[in-house]
Design a protein around this motif. Structure first.
Motif, PDB file in Angstrom:
ATOM      1  N   ALA A  14       5.069 -12.297 -17.061  1.00  0.00           N
ATOM      2  CA  ALA A  14       6.219 -11.598 -16.493  1.00  0.00           C
ATOM      3  C   ALA A  14       6.043 -11.308 -15.010  1.00  0.00           C
ATOM      4  O   ALA A  14       7.018 -11.338 -14.250  1.00  0.00           O
ATOM      5  CB  ALA A  14       6.475 -10.299 -17.258  1.00  0.00           C
ATOM      6  N   ILE A  15       4.824 -11.022 -14.578  1.00  0.00           N
ATOM      7  CA  ILE A  15       4.625 -10.648 -13.176  1.00  0.00           C
ATOM      8  C   ILE A  15       4.408 -11.845 -12.269  1.00  0.00           C
ATOM      9  O   ILE A  15       4.612 -11.756 -11.058  1.00  0.00           O
ATOM     10  CB  ILE A  15       3.434  -9.686 -13.039  1.00  0.00           C
ATOM     11  CG1 ILE A  15       2.128 -10.370 -13.461  1.00  0.00           C
ATOM     12  CG2 ILE A  15       3.673  -8.417 -13.843  1.00  0.00           C
ATOM     13  CD1 ILE A  15       0.896  -9.523 -13.211  1.00  0.00           C
ATOM     14  N   GLY A  16       4.009 -12.976 -12.806  1.00  0.00           N
ATOM     15  CA  GLY A  16       3.793 -14.154 -11.977  1.00  0.00           C
ATOM     16  C   GLY A  16       2.651 -13.956 -11.000  1.00  0.00           C
ATOM     17  O   GLY A  16       1.533 -13.586 -11.366  1.00  0.00           O
ATOM     18  N   ASP A  17       2.971 -14.166  -9.699  1.00  0.00           N
ATOM     19  CA  ASP A  17       1.969 -14.032  -8.638  1.00  0.00           C
ATOM     20  C   ASP A  17       2.030 -12.672  -7.947  1.00  0.00           C
ATOM     21  O   ASP A  17       1.494 -12.520  -6.849  1.00  0.00           O
ATOM     22  CB  ASP A  17       2.156 -15.140  -7.595  1.00  0.00           C
ATOM     23  CG  ASP A  17       1.900 -16.520  -8.169  1.00  0.00           C
ATOM     24  OD1 ASP A  17       1.114 -16.606  -9.138  1.00  0.00           O
ATOM     25  OD2 ASP A  17       2.479 -17.497  -7.664  1.00  0.00           O
ATOM     26  N   SER A  18       2.688 -11.702  -8.541  1.00  0.00           N
ATOM     27  CA  SER A  18       2.798 -10.384  -7.912  1.00  0.00           C
ATOM     28  C   SER A  18       1.465  -9.645  -7.967  1.00  0.00           C
ATOM     29  O   SER A  18       0.612  -9.911  -8.810  1.00  0.00           O
ATOM     30  CB  SER A  18       3.877  -9.553  -8.613  1.00  0.00           C
ATOM     31  OG  SER A  18       5.131 -10.201  -8.545  1.00  0.00           O
ATOM     32  N   ALA A  19       1.321  -8.688  -7.051  1.00  0.00           N
ATOM     33  CA  ALA A  19       0.087  -7.911  -6.964  1.00  0.00           C
ATOM     34  C   ALA A  19      -0.020  -6.945  -8.133  1.00  0.00           C
ATOM     35  O   ALA A  19       0.989  -6.414  -8.615  1.00  0.00           O
ATOM     36  CB  ALA A  19       0.038  -7.145  -5.640  1.00  0.00           C
ATOM     37  N   VAL A  20      -1.251  -6.696  -8.567  1.00  0.00           N
ATOM     38  CA  VAL A  20      -1.527  -5.805  -9.693  1.00  0.00           C
ATOM     39  C   VAL A  20      -2.573  -4.781  -9.263  1.00  0.00           C
ATOM     40  O   VAL A  20      -3.562  -5.124  -8.602  1.00  0.00           O
ATOM     41  CB  VAL A  20      -2.032  -6.596 -10.921  1.00  0.00           C
ATOM     42  CG1 VAL A  20      -2.439  -5.654 -12.045  1.00  0.00           C
ATOM     43  CG2 VAL A  20      -0.960  -7.553 -11.407  1.00  0.00           C
ATOM     44  N   TYR A  21      -2.330  -3.544  -9.643  1.00  0.00           N
ATOM     45  CA  TYR A  21      -3.280  -2.456  -9.400  1.00  0.00           C
ATOM     46  C   TYR A  21      -3.816  -1.988 -10.748  1.00  0.00           C
ATOM     47  O   TYR A  21      -3.053  -1.849 -11.708  1.00  0.00           O
ATOM     48  CB  TYR A  21      -2.611  -1.298  -8.666  1.00  0.00           C
ATOM     49  CG  TYR A  21      -2.217  -1.643  -7.248  1.00  0.00           C
ATOM     50  CD1 TYR A  21      -3.010  -1.268  -6.171  1.00  0.00           C
ATOM     51  CD2 TYR A  21      -1.038  -2.355  -6.995  1.00  0.00           C
ATOM     52  CE1 TYR A  21      -2.646  -1.585  -4.872  1.00  0.00           C
ATOM     53  CE2 TYR A  21      -0.675  -2.679  -5.698  1.00  0.00           C
ATOM     54  CZ  TYR A  21      -1.484  -2.282  -4.648  1.00  0.00           C
ATOM     55  OH  TYR A  21      -1.120  -2.611  -3.359  1.00  0.00           O
ATOM     56  N   VAL A  22      -5.113  -1.727 -10.799  1.00  0.00           N
ATOM     57  CA  VAL A  22      -5.787  -1.398 -12.049  1.00  0.00           C
ATOM     58  C   VAL A  22      -6.350   0.017 -11.956  1.00  0.00           C
ATOM     59  O   VAL A  22      -7.041   0.360 -10.989  1.00  0.00           O
ATOM     60  CB  VAL A  22      -6.917  -2.395 -12.358  1.00  0.00           C
ATOM     61  CG1 VAL A  22      -7.604  -2.031 -13.672  1.00  0.00           C
ATOM     62  CG2 VAL A  22      -6.369  -3.815 -12.418  1.00  0.00           C
ATOM     63  N   GLY A  23      -6.028   0.837 -12.946  1.00  0.00           N
ATOM     64  CA  GLY A  23      -6.618   2.161 -13.083  1.00  0.00           C
ATOM     65  C   GLY A  23      -7.435   2.228 -14.363  1.00  0.00           C
ATOM     66  O   GLY A  23      -7.015   1.706 -15.401  1.00  0.00           O
ATOM     67  N   ILE A  24      -8.597   2.867 -14.292  1.00  0.00           N
ATOM     68  CA  ILE A  24      -9.506   2.929 -15.428  1.00  0.00           C
ATOM     69  C   ILE A  24      -9.860   4.382 -15.683  1.00  0.00           C
ATOM     70  O   ILE A  24     -10.298   5.103 -14.774  1.00  0.00           O
ATOM     71  CB  ILE A  24     -10.793   2.117 -15.175  1.00  0.00           C
ATOM     72  CG1 ILE A  24     -10.455   0.687 -14.745  1.00  0.00           C
ATOM     73  CG2 ILE A  24     -11.674   2.104 -16.408  1.00  0.00           C
ATOM     74  CD1 ILE A  24     -11.671  -0.113 -14.317  1.00  0.00           C
TER      75      ILE A  24
END
Length: 213
Positions: A14-24
């Motif tokens: 769904a996001i393709g090449d868009s940026a992703v931010y990860v929280g843990i």
């Protein structure tokens, strides 16, 4: 396991090449991981065992563009951040006291906390207590320099000498001192320096007191 893999695969498509931010949300036995894509306003999460190398492999195997990984400071220390940096990610550790809090907080769960970290990171609302991967001058403390992790409530993180709030070794304090020194040296030359000492006043004699010629 298949349901988690299917959800993650749909999220990546769904996001393709868009940026992703990860929280843990880090715990001793489990990690709650949240993925947030600000361009599509999509969030996905999952829970995995507390395995630093395994988490780095999972994130690398997703096939999406991960811009930043962030987690809250605690008794786990900087070891997870070092592992993520070695795997090629930009990782930061944030202080729990500096995370924005809403006045009327909803139910607090590990999944919600991880999602908040990812969303706040995408919006630039978090400030790392230790530098990221890119500035080479400032690095996370190595394992021998890190104090014991057995202290409760993350006191080991607060006793970190290289990045503590007090002491001459604080990197932010050194940066501020260097900035002040540069500002002092760049003062314009039109402000002359003050004289070292003012001349002593000369005694004066009133005309009426002068002796007759």
């Amino acid at each position: 396991m298949e349901r988690k893999a299917g959800r993650l695969a749909r999220f990546v498509r769904a996001i393709g090449d868009s940026a992703v931010y990860v929280g843990i949300d880090v715990h001793k036995k489990t990690y709650s991981v949240a993925l947030f894509c600000p361009d599509r306003n999509l969030t996905e999460g999952y829970v995995c065992p507390a395995d630093e190398a395994g988490l780095a492999e999972q994130l690398r195997g997703l096939g999406c563009v991960i811009v930043h990984v962030v987690y809250e400071s605690g008794p786990t220390g900087f070891s997870l951040a070092r592992r993520l940096i070695d795997a090629g990610f930009c990782a930061s550790v944030v202080a729990a006291s500096r995370i924005p809090r809403v006045s009327a907080a909803a139910a607090k769960t590990d999944r919600i906390d991880a999602a908040k970290l990812a969303i706040y990171s995408a919006r630039g609302l978090l400030h790392a207590i230790a530098p990221r991967r890119f500035p080479r001058r400032w690095r996370f403390p190595s394992s021998p320099d890190e104090p014991s992790r057995a202290s409760p409530q993350g006191s080991a993180m607060r006793q970190e000498q290289p990045f503590g709030r007090a002491g001459s070794g604080h990197w932010l304090l050194r940066m501020a001192q260097a900035r002040a020194e540069r500002s002092r040296r760049s003062l314009p030359a039109r402000f002359p320096a003050a004289p070292a000492a003012f001349p002593a006043p000369q005694p004066t004699v009133a005309p009426c007191c002068l002796p007759p010629p």
